[in-house]
Design an enzyme around this catalytic site. Structure first.
Site, PDB file in Angstrom:
ATOM      1  N   GLY A  69       0.814  -1.213   0.000  1.00 60.93           N
ATOM      2  CA  GLY A  69       0.000   0.000   0.000  1.00 60.93           C
ATOM      3  C   GLY A  69       0.848   1.263   0.000  1.00 60.93           C
ATOM      4  O   GLY A  69       0.527   2.242  -0.691  1.00 60.93           O
ATOM      5  N   THR A  70       1.942   1.246   0.740  1.00 62.70           N
ATOM      6  CA  THR A  70       2.789   2.442   0.829  1.00 62.70           C
ATOM      7  C   THR A  70       3.354   2.790  -0.545  1.00 62.70           C
ATOM      8  O   THR A  70       3.306   3.946  -0.977  1.00 62.70           O
ATOM      9  CB  THR A  70       3.936   2.187   1.837  1.00 62.70           C
ATOM     10  OG1 THR A  70       3.337   1.886   3.100  1.00 62.70           O
ATOM     11  CG2 THR A  70       4.838   3.391   1.970  1.00 62.70           C
ATOM     12  N   GLN A 177      -7.550  -0.020   3.594  1.00 60.18           N
ATOM     13  CA  GLN A 177      -8.370  -0.501   4.722  1.00 60.18           C
ATOM     14  C   GLN A 177      -9.790  -0.878   4.298  1.00 60.18           C
ATOM     15  O   GLN A 177     -10.497  -1.540   5.051  1.00 60.18           O
ATOM     16  CB  GLN A 177      -8.444   0.551   5.840  1.00 60.18           C
ATOM     17  CG  GLN A 177      -7.155   0.712   6.616  1.00 60.18           C
ATOM     18  CD  GLN A 177      -6.737  -0.533   7.405  1.00 60.18           C
ATOM     19  OE1 GLN A 177      -7.513  -1.484   7.577  1.00 60.18           O
ATOM     20  NE2 GLN A 177      -5.513  -0.542   7.871  1.00 60.18           N
ATOM     21  N   SER A 197      -3.440  -3.385  -0.685  1.00 58.79           N
ATOM     22  CA  SER A 197      -2.344  -4.088  -0.020  1.00 58.79           C
ATOM     23  C   SER A 197      -2.829  -5.481   0.358  1.00 58.79           C
ATOM     24  O   SER A 197      -3.936  -5.634   0.885  1.00 58.79           O
ATOM     25  CB  SER A 197      -1.959  -3.317   1.247  1.00 58.79           C
ATOM     26  OG  SER A 197      -1.009  -4.050   1.971  1.00 58.79           O
ATOM     27  N   ALA A 198      -1.993  -6.507   0.099  1.00 60.36           N
ATOM     28  CA  ALA A 198      -2.447  -7.889   0.304  1.00 60.36           C
ATOM     29  C   ALA A 198      -2.571  -8.272   1.783  1.00 60.36           C
ATOM     30  O   ALA A 198      -3.431  -9.065   2.151  1.00 60.36           O
ATOM     31  CB  ALA A 198      -1.474  -8.852  -0.382  1.00 60.36           C
ATOM     32  N   HIS A 199      -1.710  -7.708   2.635  1.00 60.34           N
ATOM     33  CA  HIS A 199      -1.665  -8.254   3.999  1.00 60.34           C
ATOM     34  C   HIS A 199      -2.834  -7.820   4.877  1.00 60.34           C
ATOM     35  O   HIS A 199      -2.994  -8.320   5.985  1.00 60.34           O
ATOM     36  CB  HIS A 199      -0.310  -7.970   4.670  1.00 60.34           C
ATOM     37  CG  HIS A 199      -0.075  -6.566   5.106  1.00 60.34           C
ATOM     38  ND1 HIS A 199      -0.237  -6.162   6.414  1.00 60.34           N
ATOM     39  CD2 HIS A 199       0.336  -5.478   4.436  1.00 60.34           C
ATOM     40  CE1 HIS A 199       0.095  -4.883   6.514  1.00 60.34           C
ATOM     41  NE2 HIS A 199       0.439  -4.440   5.328  1.00 60.34           N
ATOM     42  N   THR A 235      12.207  -7.249 -10.721  1.00 60.89           N
ATOM     43  CA  THR A 235      11.650  -8.601 -10.830  1.00 60.89           C
ATOM     44  C   THR A 235      10.491  -8.752  -9.852  1.00 60.89           C
ATOM     45  O   THR A 235      10.604  -8.388  -8.685  1.00 60.89           O
ATOM     46  CB  THR A 235      12.745  -9.648 -10.537  1.00 60.89           C
ATOM     47  OG1 THR A 235      13.813  -9.407 -11.440  1.00 60.89           O
ATOM     48  CG2 THR A 235      12.230 -11.065 -10.715  1.00 60.89           C
ATOM     49  N   CYS A 323       1.853   2.143  11.853  1.00 62.06           N
ATOM     50  CA  CYS A 323       3.050   2.950  11.517  1.00 62.06           C
ATOM     51  C   CYS A 323       3.316   3.967  12.596  1.00 62.06           C
ATOM     52  O   CYS A 323       4.445   4.425  12.762  1.00 62.06           O
ATOM     53  CB  CYS A 323       2.862   3.712  10.223  1.00 62.06           C
ATOM     54  SG  CYS A 323       1.910   2.864   9.056  1.00 62.06           S
TER      55      CYS A 323
HETATM   56  C1  LIG Z   1      -4.920   3.283   4.924  1.00 62.86           C
HETATM   57  C2  LIG Z   1      -3.594   2.654   4.726  1.00 62.86           C
HETATM   58  N1  LIG Z   1      -2.867   2.977   3.653  1.00 62.86           N
HETATM   59  C3  LIG Z   1      -1.673   2.419   3.415  1.00 62.86           C
HETATM   60  C4  LIG Z   1      -1.128   1.506   4.276  1.00 62.86           C
HETATM   61  C5  LIG Z   1       0.221   0.923   3.983  1.00 62.86           C
HETATM   62  O1  LIG Z   1       0.116  -0.365   3.449  1.00 62.86           O
HETATM   63  P1  LIG Z   1       1.386  -1.374   3.463  1.00 62.86           P
HETATM   64  O2  LIG Z   1       1.516  -1.848   4.874  1.00 62.86           O
HETATM   65  O3  LIG Z   1       1.027  -2.452   2.512  1.00 62.86           O
HETATM   66  O4  LIG Z   1       2.568  -0.578   2.999  1.00 62.86           O
HETATM   67  C6  LIG Z   1      -1.833   1.144   5.425  1.00 62.86           C
HETATM   68  C7  LIG Z   1      -1.257   0.176   6.390  1.00 62.86           C
HETATM   69  O5  LIG Z   1      -1.554   0.185   7.553  1.00 62.86           O
HETATM   70  C8  LIG Z   1      -3.106   1.734   5.650  1.00 62.86           C
HETATM   71  O6  LIG Z   1      -3.827   1.428   6.728  1.00 62.86           O
END
Ligand SMILES: Cc1ncc(COP(=O)(O)O)c(C=O)c1O
Length: 384
Positions: A69-70, A177, A197-199, A235, A323
């Site tokens: 996601g980041t 989210q 984001s997959a996790h 890759t 974070c």
């Molecule tokens: C709203 C939101 N955006 C982005 C992210 C970042 O995703 P990733 O952990 O896959 O980098 C998060 C992770 O907590 C999130 O809650």
């Protein structure tokens, strides 16, 4: 052990792990290689792309795989800004976005972009009239998350995106989210870019995707190879991408059942807290909220103390986003709602998931009042 921090991350599903395993050894090829080994790996990546496209109701060619996601958020904001800065460089976002939106925008501001941060209502909602008032002839991009990571507020994205796109302005949503918790259809949402984001959906960590509507100008962040249609060199993380695809398919199949399950659990938790813990107040909205997320403040206590007290009892919750964990600063999301610093620092975020049970919530409701009382007593003693 009780895990109520699903917004930080989720346990990997067995079906996902099983789908990934062959790609670590048996199908080890590099998807860019043209021989049989490369083709096997490429097949895994392309099948996953089709699964994500089905999940979002878009074309497979509109899905780019990223490291999460980041990266997707950084790529969307910086990539669009760099591609169309000659047209204008005004970007609009909101005060309650994740740091992976706010910090890249701070960096773009130091490079000459102009950024407007929209306020939100007391329950975290973005007002359409504020978006309209912020628009300028040089506005090129709007980024608003459809569901907030700390309090769960759901935004009226279709109405907000219409305002931007009617004026030819790109609309990005950070759907990290929202994924697996509400339907995500890029056409009915009316968005040009969408981060995943997959996790957060029982997939592996370190993999995500960015939906980029066909025709949207985007400059790559990572250069050095032709992968991902020359928008993201490097890759591919093949096994993780395969796992992500399976996790998305399962999340789509189980969306309604999981949402109903989570909604019942957060309701049970909310009612129990209100009944058993005096001085508790809700930071999450009561309607249009993610089914799995509940953010509660506890007067005369610190979220940090409560989180540690619950951890000692084997219960994992968080004070805000993962974070920001460990930060002593009050949450920028709660401050934006109008909470003062003390109220914001007293918050706990409970986030449940498909594996959470009613018995676990009963246990939390048994332990929490004692932990709150202990933390309050310690705070009073410190003041004496
Ligand atoms: C709203 C939101 N955006 C982005 C992210 C970042 O995703 P990733 O952990 O896959 O980098 C998060 C992770 O907590 C999130 O809650």
């Amino acid at each position: 052990m009780i895990y109520l921090d699903y917004n930080a991350t989720t346990p990997l599903r067995t079906e996902v792990l099983e789908a990934m395993l062959p790609y670590f050894q048996m199908h080890f090829g590099n998807p860019s290689s043209v021989h049989w080994a490369g083709r096997q790996a490429k097949h895994g990546v392309e099948e996953a792309r089709e699964r994500i496209a089905e999940f979002l109701h878009c074309r497979p060619a509109e899905v780019l795989f990223t490291s999460g996601g980041t990266e997707s958020n950084n790529l969307a904001l910086t990539g669009v800004h760099n591609a169309i800065r000659s047209k204008g460089s005004h970007i609009i976002t909101t005060a309650i976005e994740h740091s992976s939106i706010l910090e890249p925008l701070e960096a773009l501001a130091t490079e000459g972009a102009s950024v407007t941060i929209l306020p939100v209502t007391g329950d975290g909602r973005v007002r359409a009239e504020d978006l309209v008032a912020a628009l300028r002839p040089e506005t090129v991009l709007v980024s608003i998350s459809p569901a907030n990571h700390e309090i769960g507020t759901i935004q009226p994205i279709a109405a907000l995106s219409r305002i931007a796109r009617e004026r030819g302005i790109c609309f990005h949503i950070d759907a990290v989210q929202a994924t697996g918790k509400m339907p995500l259809d890029v056409t009915s949402l009316g968005v040009d870019l969408l981060s995943l984001s997959a996790h957060k959906i029982s997939g592996p960590k370190g993999v995500g995707a960015l939906y980029v509507r066909r025709g949207t100008a985007l400059t790559p962040l990572l250069r050095g190879g032709p992968q991902e249609r020359e928008k993201r060199a490097g890759t591919e993380n093949v096994a993780a991408i395969v796992g992500f695809g399976v996790a998305a398919t399962l999340a789509a199949q189980e969306l309604e059942a999981t949402a109903a399950h989570c909604c019942q659990l957060t309701q049970q938790l909310c009612e129990g807290i209100v009944q058993r813990v005096p001085g508790a107040f809700l930071n999450s909205p009561t309607h249009q909220r993610l089914p799995n997320t509940l953010n509660v403040g506890f007067s005369d206590a610190t979220g940090e103390g409560l989180m540690m007290g619950l951890d000692l009892a084997g219960i994992a919750v968080s004070t805000g986003s993962a974070c920001a964990a460990g930060s002593l600063e009050p949450s920028h999301v709660l401050l934006a709602l109008g909470r003062n610093a003390e109220e914001a620092k007293s918050a706990l975020r409970f986030s449940v998931g498909r594996e959470t049970t009613t018995q676990e919530i009963d246990r939390v409701l048994e332990v929490l009042p004692q932990v709150v009382e202990r933390v309050r007593r310690a705070a009073r003693k410190n003041e004496e």
